[in-house]
Design an enzyme around this catalytic site. Structure first.
Site, PDB file in Angstrom:
ATOM      1  N   CYS A   7       0.809  -1.216   0.000  1.00  0.00           N
ATOM      2  CA  CYS A   7       0.000   0.000   0.000  1.00  0.00           C
ATOM      3  C   CYS A   7       0.845   1.270   0.000  1.00  0.00           C
ATOM      4  O   CYS A   7       0.305   2.367  -0.155  1.00  0.00           O
ATOM      5  CB  CYS A   7      -0.945   0.010   1.192  1.00  0.00           C
ATOM      6  SG  CYS A   7      -0.073   0.042   2.768  1.00  0.00           S
ATOM      7  N   CYS A  54      -2.493  -1.656   8.623  1.00  0.00           N
ATOM      8  CA  CYS A  54      -2.057  -0.421   9.285  1.00  0.00           C
ATOM      9  C   CYS A  54      -1.720  -0.684  10.755  1.00  0.00           C
ATOM     10  O   CYS A  54      -0.707  -0.194  11.263  1.00  0.00           O
ATOM     11  CB  CYS A  54      -3.133   0.655   9.174  1.00  0.00           C
ATOM     12  SG  CYS A  54      -3.488   1.148   7.475  1.00  0.00           S
TER      13      CYS A  54
END
Length: 139
Positions: free
Chosen positions: A41, A110
């Site tokens: 990402c 994350c």
């Protein structure tokens, strides 16, 4: 969180009002620096911890290049490590960060980054405390 659902307020709060943004002196013996990234990402997270002579984390700072969930995860991680001992901070898990922020499955990487950044910063700190340890482990 499904498409169309409201974004959890914790993520928005940590994104719009991130805590502990900045840097510590990476050359200081009592500062550990962790730099981690997620190639999938493009998120990059730097997390630093300052540890006192009793092994307690007295300060933490971060800089994150990434989405709102990555920034929120970093911000929360710095809040959670402050006041903890090194061993206590190592027990912080990505699932706890994700749960606190109500991250959807697509954003779990994350919280994984935040856990990895904590571990990397503490490993760097420990290495600075005993630089000969790495050499003896190689032998």
């Amino acid at each position: 969180v499904a498409a169309g659902d409201a974004v959890p307020w914790q993520v928005v709060d940590h994104y719009e009002n991130p805590r502990n943004v900045g840097s510590l002196d990476r050359n200081a013996k009592n500062v550990g620096t962790g730099l981690v990234g997620a190639p999938a990402c493009g998120d990059v997270m730097k997390l630093q911890v300052e540890v006192d002579e009793n092994g307690r984390i007295v300060d933490a700072r971060f800089k994150t290049f990434g989405c709102g969930s990555a920034i929120a995860s970093s911000s929360l991680a710095t809040e959670w490590v402050k006041g903890k001992t090194v061993d206590e901070a190592l027990k912080i898990r990505n699932v706890d960060i994700a749960k606190e922020l109500c991250l959807p499955p697509v954003k779990l990487h994350c919280s994984m980054l935040a856990e990895d950044a904590i571990k990397a910063a503490l490993a760097d700190y420990k290495l600075k405390q005993d630089p000969n340890k790495e050499e003896s482990e190689k032998e």
